[in-house]
Design a protein around this motif. Structure first.
Motif, short mmCIF file in Angstrom:
data_model
loop_
_atom_site.label_atom_id
_atom_site.label_comp_id
_atom_site.label_asym_id
_atom_site.label_seq_id
_atom_site.Cartn_x
_atom_site.Cartn_y
_atom_site.Cartn_z
N LYS A 94 1.00 -1.31 0.39
CA LYS A 94 -0.27 0.20 0.50
C LYS A 94 0.74 1.33 0.17
O LYS A 94 0.56 1.77 -0.23
N HIS A 95 1.76 0.80 0.73
CA HIS A 95 3.06 2.13 0.67
C HIS A 95 3.53 2.60 -0.52
O HIS A 95 4.36 3.35 -0.86
N CYS A 96 3.38 1.77 -1.48
CA CYS A 96 4.26 2.00 -2.53
C CYS A 96 3.35 2.87 -3.69
O CYS A 96 2.45 2.20 -3.98
N ILE A 97 3.85 3.65 -4.39
CA ILE A 97 3.33 4.42 -5.14
C ILE A 97 2.80 3.93 -6.20
O ILE A 97 1.39 4.42 -6.45
N ASP A 98 3.26 2.90 -7.05
CA ASP A 98 3.03 2.02 -7.93
C ASP A 98 1.88 1.56 -7.81
O ASP A 98 1.63 0.16 -9.02
N ALA A 99 1.58 0.34 -6.75
CA ALA A 99 0.64 0.02 -6.76
C ALA A 99 -0.49 -0.62 -6.96
O ALA A 99 -1.09 0.40 -7.43
N ARG A 217 5.35 -7.66 -12.36
CA ARG A 217 4.53 -8.15 -11.52
C ARG A 217 5.73 -8.94 -10.86
O ARG A 217 5.67 -8.41 -9.17
N ASN A 218 7.04 -7.70 -10.45
CA ASN A 218 8.21 -7.40 -10.34
C ASN A 218 8.29 -6.18 -9.45
O ASN A 218 8.78 -6.38 -7.66
N ARG A 219 6.95 -5.50 -9.65
CA ARG A 219 6.71 -4.41 -9.02
C ARG A 219 6.03 -5.04 -7.41
O ARG A 219 6.28 -4.20 -5.87
#
Length: 365
Positions: A94-99, A217-219
């Motif tokens: 959730k804390h990843c901008i591009d999630a 997928r890797n993100r």
């Protein structure tokens, strides 16, 4: 999240020119996905970064048929859908901008577990790489971590299998929809993974395997976990991309070093050389840098029956004599190489006889 809102979120996810970052921006601005589609195009264009072309694509009727087909698949295949604003959405991701705005899950996944690590590496793993992967997971098993990987050939499937062998939850992040398994050779592991973990993807069921999907997928692999471990990689490869993404998320990255002449160690060596990854040679390194602690052991009476090797007895004896001691000093006192003594220290720690301290120091308990 209601089914009605899910329908509009699926439609939003389907629009070609709108990625996860823009989709979340629109949801925050208008309050819901449904509100976005019901808002006049002029108001949508007032949102920074949204032009006339993108606003024109926000026509629900254009995607309704596809959305309802995907909704039917979700309901019939027992797919769990996690929405980025919901409490059950993976907290680290959730804390990843591009999630992903929506995340699809299948199985018995429990991401409330705090210790989550991703293990990635080459598809052409050597016996050295697979042996290290297996030993690492076996040594970490008492801490009950969740093992995340990409379910691909090589290090990925080795990590999943080792997790299952040690009764650890494992999660496969897929570069396609959850109605299929790629590679097909790994279909035989599907049932066991579903029983003790499962699969995650942000791709719809009509998305088949495509190499272009690996980056997306890797993100997720990098975003789900506290740390990413790279075990063997050539100078270029998807594992290095995952490591870069993890670094961009301010997550810990570890890499297994190798000889400069080993092709499948060049990527890992470069990560370490350029300080993009910590060197890892055993589970002790990971435990130390992440500040993990073992679960409380049984009372000391259980330690009376611990069988130690002569080397472990020597290390423990030196620690008792020296008190709090740096790793290098202890190795010198024991006349053992550092990489060897870390293995003995880990076993002693797992038996509740030794504890790691900041600054690569250890003490007997």
């Amino acid at each position: 999240m209601s089914e009605s809102e899910l329908i509009y979120l699926l439609a939003l996810q389907r629009i070609p020119n709108i990625g996860d970052v823009t989709a979340k921006k629109l949801v925050h601005h208008f309050g819901s996905a449904k509100a976005i589609f019901e808002t006049k195009k002029s108001k949508i264009m007032a949102v920074e970064g949204i032009g006339e072309r993108t606003a024109a694509l926000l026509d629900f009727s254009s995607y309704e048929r596809e959305v309802m087909q995907e909704l039917e698949f979700i309901n019939t295949a027992d797919i769990k859908v996690k929405y980025f604003q919901d409490n059950d959405y993976p907290q680290r991701l959730k804390h990843c901008i591009d999630a992903p705005i929506l995340l699809f899950e299948k199985g018995t996944i429990d991401l409330q577990q705090k210790k989550i690590i991703s293990i990635v590496g080459t598809r052409k793993a050597t016996t050295h790489g697979t042996a290290f992967c297996e030993q690492l997971i076996e040594d970490l098993a008492p801490l009950n971590p969740v093992i995340v990987s990409g379910f691909a050939y090589g290090i990925d499937i080795c990590a999943h299998k080792a997790a299952l062998a040690n009764n650890l939850q494992t999660i496969g992040c897929m570069a396609h929809g959850l109605n299929q398994i790629y590679p097909k050779a790994h279909k035989k592991y599907e049932k066991e993974v579903l029983k003790n973990g499962g699969f995650i993807s942000d791709f719809w069921s009509d998305k088949t395997f495509d190499r272009k999907n690996f980056l997306k997928r890797n993100r997720i692999i990098a975003g789900l976990s506290e740390a990413t471990i790279v075990i063997e990689s050539a100078e270029k490869g998807g594992s290095l991309v995952t490591a870069d993404i993890a670094n961009s998320y301010n997550r810990e990255v570890f890499a297994l070093p190798g000889r400069p002449t080993d092709i499948l160690s060049k990527g890992c060596n470069e990560l370490i050389k350029h300080q993009k990854a910590q060197m890892i040679t055993s589970a002790t390194d990971l435990i130390f840098y992440l500040g993990w602690e073992l679960e409380p052991q049984q009372p000391k009476q259980t330690q009376l029956f611990v069988e130690l090797s002569p080397e472990e007895e020597k290390v423990l004896s030196q620690l008792k004599d020296l008190g709090k001691t740096e790793l290098d000093v202890l190795a010198l006192a024991c006349q053992m190489p550092t990489f060897e003594i870390t293995t003995y220290l880990l076993n002693l720690e797992l038996n509740g006889l030794v504890r790691p301290l900041p600054g690569k120091m250890f003490e007997a308990i």
